[in-house]
Each structure stands twice: as C-alpha cells, then as structure tokens.
Design a protein around this motif. Structure first.
Motif, short mmCIF file in Angstrom:
data_model
loop_
_atom_site.label_atom_id
_atom_site.label_comp_id
_atom_site.label_asym_id
_atom_site.label_seq_id
_atom_site.Cartn_x
_atom_site.Cartn_y
_atom_site.Cartn_z
N TYR A 1 -5.68 8.35 10.71
CA TYR A 1 -4.44 9.06 10.39
C TYR A 1 -3.69 9.52 11.63
O TYR A 1 -2.50 9.84 11.55
N CYS B 1 0.89 4.32 -2.87
CA CYS B 1 0.69 5.74 -2.54
C CYS B 1 1.79 6.61 -3.13
O CYS B 1 1.58 7.81 -3.35
N ARG B 2 2.95 6.02 -3.39
CA ARG B 2 4.08 6.80 -3.91
C ARG B 2 4.03 6.95 -5.43
O ARG B 2 4.80 7.73 -5.99
N TYR C 1 0.83 -1.20 0.00
CA TYR C 1 0.00 0.00 0.00
C TYR C 1 0.87 1.26 0.00
O TYR C 1 0.53 2.24 -0.69
N ASP C 2 1.95 1.25 0.74
CA ASP C 2 2.84 2.41 0.76
C ASP C 2 3.46 2.68 -0.62
O ASP C 2 3.60 3.83 -1.04
N PRO D 1 -3.94 15.25 7.81
CA PRO D 1 -3.81 14.04 6.98
C PRO D 1 -3.35 14.41 5.57
O PRO D 1 -3.12 15.59 5.27
N PRO D 2 -3.21 13.44 4.67
CA PRO D 2 -2.89 13.77 3.27
C PRO D 2 -3.92 14.74 2.67
O PRO D 2 -5.07 14.79 3.11
N ASP E 1 -3.63 11.11 -5.71
CA ASP E 1 -3.87 10.89 -4.29
C ASP E 1 -4.97 9.87 -4.03
O ASP E 1 -5.49 9.79 -2.91
N GLU F 1 -4.29 7.39 -1.21
CA GLU F 1 -4.14 7.96 0.12
C GLU F 1 -5.49 8.08 0.83
O GLU F 1 -5.55 8.00 2.06
N ILE F 2 -6.55 8.27 0.08
CA ILE F 2 -7.87 8.40 0.68
C ILE F 2 -8.62 7.07 0.69
O ILE F 2 -9.71 6.96 1.24
#
Length: 198
Positions: A140, A50-51, A46-47, A145-146, A57, A60-61
């Motif tokens: 978060y 997100c990158r 997942y990380d 948060p993001p 984004d 991220e949500i």
C-alpha cells in the motif's frame, strides 16, 4: 493447505519433485513479489471491483490476503502432508474396506490422527498473520491503508511515530492478551485431544 496436502498425499509417488517447489514462495523476497502483485492488481478491472459498494471492502484486502496465502500456504502444506505420511497404511486400508468414499476415510480416519499437527499449523498461521504487516506496508506504500487492511500493527506503528506512548502501551497489552488467548486455546485443544487418545 489441508485440501492441497490431501491431493499431494494421494499423488505422492507421481509428484515427489513438487515438494521441492513448495518452499519457493517463502524464499522469494517480499519486495520482488510486491512488484508482481502491483502489476497483477494495479489494473482498471480491480479498481472497478473495489468501487462496488455491495461487495464491501473484501476486494481492498484481497492483495494482502493472496500474498499471505502465497507465502505461507506452502509451509503449512508440507507440515500437514508429513503428518499424513506418518499414518500407517494398514489404518487407511482397513478404513477403505468399510467404505468406498475417500472423503469419509480422510475426514473420519485421517484428520483426527493428525489433529496435533493441524493445531500447530493453525498456531503457526496466527503467528504468520502478525508478520504480514511488512508486505502490507510495502504494497500500500502508506501508513493508512484501506480500513479493511488497517491492522493492529498499523495502529501501533502510527502511534509510535507520534510518540503516543499511552495508546501504544494499551495496544501492546491488547495484542499480548490476544496472543495469550489464542495460544491457550491451541494448547488446551491439544491437551484435550491427547487425553481423549489415552
């Protein structure tokens, strides 16, 4: 919820016990589900997603979005399914004589008859979307948060802590205006439908 309600309606005799389990997500405490969500989304895959810049984004949500659907989709499904069950069987039987497509019967005959319930479900979903701030804050564990998950509630809460009452008042007025516009839209749509039926 509409799609799930349709399948529940079609298999209502075989899946009667499923109705008892639909409300479980809404009854489970948010703190317990946050731990599960951290376990599910707190991994390297997942990380890495997100990158990825070309995805924006959206990932991220994703945890908050899935948590919102998990907690509130069951209630909306029950409302829509109950509306489908109120449709007279003679109406759907007569429609099936005209066409063999179940999708056509559902979209052209059944959905227009449950339009008030759909509007109510949409309004309920809007209200529930304003309540997701608690779960988002628990997930978060930060006031910032993001950007994709930074909602108006975060904005108002952060300025309240800084005692920026002027900005907080402006944000409150903006929130009230948004809620008013959405509420008027749903009521106008329902009134228009009632007049078209009469």
């Amino acid at each position: 919820s509409v799609v799930f309600s349709y399948f529940l309606f079609q298999a209502r005799k075989r899946l009667r016990r499923l109705y008892a389990y639909i409300f479980i997500p809404a009854a489970v405490p948010s703190a317990a589900m946050i731990y599960v969500w951290h376990t599910f989304f707190g991994n390297s895959v997942y990380d890495d997603l997100c990158r990825l810049e070309f995805l924006g984004d959206c990932f991220e949500i994703l945890p908050v979005l899935t948590l919102f659907l998990w907690k509130n989709a069951g209630i909306a499904t029950v409302i829509v399914t109950a509306a489908l069950l109120k449709i007279p069987a003679e109406t759907t039987d007569a429609a099936r004589l005209e066409t063999n497509s179940r999708i056509s019967v559902f979209t052209r005959i059944m959905l227009p008859q449950i339009r008030p319930e759909l509007l109510f479900t949409g309004m309920l979903g809007f209200v529930f979307s304003l309540r997701i701030f608690r779960e988002s804050n628990l997930y978060y564990v930060t006031d910032y948060p993001p950007d994709a998950a930074y909602t108006l509630q975060y904005y108002m809460n952060n300025h309240f802590r800084r005692l920026d009452y002027q900005i907080l008042s402006a944000a409150t007025v903006l929130l009230v205006l948004i809620m008013t516009v959405v509420t008027v839209f749903f009521y106008r749509a329902e009134e228009k439908y009632i007049k078209s039926v009469i």
